[in-house]
Design a protein around this motif. Structure first.
Motif, short mmCIF file in Angstrom:
data_model
loop_
_atom_site.label_atom_id
_atom_site.label_comp_id
_atom_site.label_asym_id
_atom_site.label_seq_id
_atom_site.Cartn_x
_atom_site.Cartn_y
_atom_site.Cartn_z
N SER A 40 42.68 34.96 37.13
CA SER A 40 44.13 34.85 37.35
C SER A 40 44.43 34.40 38.77
O SER A 40 45.25 33.49 38.98
CB SER A 40 44.80 36.20 37.09
N VAL A 41 43.78 35.02 39.75
CA VAL A 41 44.01 34.68 41.16
C VAL A 41 43.50 33.27 41.45
O VAL A 41 44.17 32.47 42.11
CB VAL A 41 43.35 35.72 42.09
N GLU A 42 42.31 32.96 40.95
CA GLU A 42 41.73 31.63 41.18
C GLU A 42 42.63 30.54 40.60
O GLU A 42 42.92 29.54 41.27
CB GLU A 42 40.33 31.56 40.56
N SER A 43 43.10 30.75 39.38
CA SER A 43 43.98 29.76 38.74
C SER A 43 45.28 29.62 39.52
O SER A 43 45.77 28.51 39.73
CB SER A 43 44.28 30.17 37.30
N ILE A 101 48.00 38.67 40.43
CA ILE A 101 48.81 37.72 41.21
C ILE A 101 49.72 38.49 42.18
O ILE A 101 49.91 38.08 43.33
CB ILE A 101 49.61 36.79 40.27
N GLY A 102 50.23 39.64 41.75
CA GLY A 102 51.03 40.48 42.64
C GLY A 102 50.24 40.96 43.84
O GLY A 102 50.78 41.09 44.94
N ALA A 103 48.95 41.21 43.65
CA ALA A 103 48.10 41.69 44.76
C ALA A 103 48.01 40.67 45.88
O ALA A 103 47.84 41.04 47.05
CB ALA A 103 46.70 42.04 44.24
N ILE A 104 48.12 39.37 45.56
CA ILE A 104 48.06 38.36 46.63
C ILE A 104 49.44 37.87 47.05
O ILE A 104 49.59 37.34 48.14
CB ILE A 104 47.17 37.15 46.23
N LYS A 105 50.46 38.09 46.21
CA LYS A 105 51.80 37.60 46.54
C LYS A 105 52.73 38.69 47.07
O LYS A 105 53.58 38.42 47.91
CB LYS A 105 52.46 37.00 45.29
N LYS A 106 52.58 39.92 46.57
CA LYS A 106 53.60 40.94 46.82
C LYS A 106 53.15 42.07 47.74
O LYS A 106 54.00 42.84 48.20
CB LYS A 106 54.07 41.53 45.49
N LEU A 115 41.61 30.17 48.72
CA LEU A 115 40.71 29.90 47.59
C LEU A 115 39.25 29.98 48.02
O LEU A 115 38.41 30.51 47.29
CB LEU A 115 41.04 28.52 47.02
N ALA A 116 38.94 29.49 49.22
CA ALA A 116 37.56 29.47 49.70
C ALA A 116 37.01 30.88 49.94
O ALA A 116 35.79 31.09 49.97
CB ALA A 116 37.47 28.66 50.99
N GLU A 117 37.89 31.88 50.09
CA GLU A 117 37.45 33.25 50.33
C GLU A 117 37.06 33.99 49.05
O GLU A 117 36.38 35.02 49.11
CB GLU A 117 38.57 34.05 51.01
N LEU A 118 37.49 33.49 47.90
CA LEU A 118 37.32 34.25 46.65
C LEU A 118 35.88 34.65 46.35
O LEU A 118 35.65 35.77 45.88
CB LEU A 118 37.91 33.48 45.47
N PRO A 119 34.87 33.78 46.57
CA PRO A 119 33.50 34.22 46.25
C PRO A 119 33.06 35.48 47.01
O PRO A 119 32.22 36.23 46.52
CB PRO A 119 32.64 33.01 46.65
N GLY A 120 33.65 35.73 48.18
CA GLY A 120 33.28 36.90 48.96
C GLY A 120 34.12 38.13 48.67
O GLY A 120 33.90 39.19 49.26
N LEU A 121 35.06 38.02 47.76
CA LEU A 121 35.94 39.14 47.43
C LEU A 121 35.54 39.78 46.10
O LEU A 121 35.03 39.11 45.21
CB LEU A 121 37.40 38.66 47.35
#
Length: 197
Positions: A40-43, A101-106, A115-121
């Motif tokens: 969801s976050v990646e998309s 999506i709320g976790a990254i927006k709200k 986006l480049a950070e996602l593999p480390g999360l």
């Protein structure tokens, strides 16, 4: 004869490629709860959408669900965002997508990840199955129990593992909800099952 053999080899390779591409497509649609949150976050960060009806959840919780929360955790095991709803109005898949999506927006406490950070999360989905009123922090195991503190219309929630001490857990809940030390409050235990990457 040679042409026929070449034709058969090409045909076999084509069929093999088709089989593998179909299998990859099916596998991509089967996700566990943290994988759905990550997708969801990646998309969202890529500006893409996906059809949630095509996603099949695997190893998902089958009992009663009261609340759904998604937490994003960095390489130092610190939160990079958390969002959810104690009483969601949608199904489990939809709740995970909107919470992720709320976790990254709200979640105003953190800068949204790139986006480049996602593999480390890491992604964590917490499902709350019950909310139980309690009279004391001594009734909490903060590694296993979520906590909710309410005062009037103000509510603060901490999920299991966000604190190692129940008193600290309560103080953090009050801070999140802006509940003053002299305000009366009610304590609730959140019976929670946590799914991690």
């Amino acid at each position: 004869m040679i042409n026929r053999n070449i034709f058969l080899i090409v045909l076999f390779i084509s069929i093999l490629g088709l089989v593998f591409s179909v299998n990859e497509s099916v596998i991509a649609k089967e996700l566990n709860l943290p994988q759905l949150a990550r997708t969801s976050v990646e998309s969202y960060l890529q500006g893409k959408t996906f059809n949630i009806k095509e996603i099949e959840l695997i190893n998902s919780y089958r009992g009663k669900i009261v609340g759904v929360f998604v937490t994003i955790i960095d390489e130092e095991n610190k939160s990079r965002g958390c969002w959810g709803n104690l009483y969601p109005q949608t199904g489990l898949k939809e709740s995970i997508v909107s919470s992720a999506i709320g976790a990254i927006k709200k979640d105003y406490r953190f800068k949204p990840p790139a986006l480049a950070e996602l593999p480390g999360l890491k992604f964590q989905v917490s499902l709350v199955s019950d909310v139980i009123p309690v009279s004391s922090v001594r009734e909490f195991n903060p590694l296993k129990d979520g906590m909710m503190v309410q005062s009037g219309g103000k509510t603060g929630i901490l999920l299991p593992g966000e604190a190692i001490d129940a008193h600290y857990q309560m103080v953090q809940c009050k801070l999140k909800a802006n509940i003053q030390p002299d305000e009366p409050y009610n304590l609730f235990k959140l019976v929670t099952r946590v799914y991690k990457d």
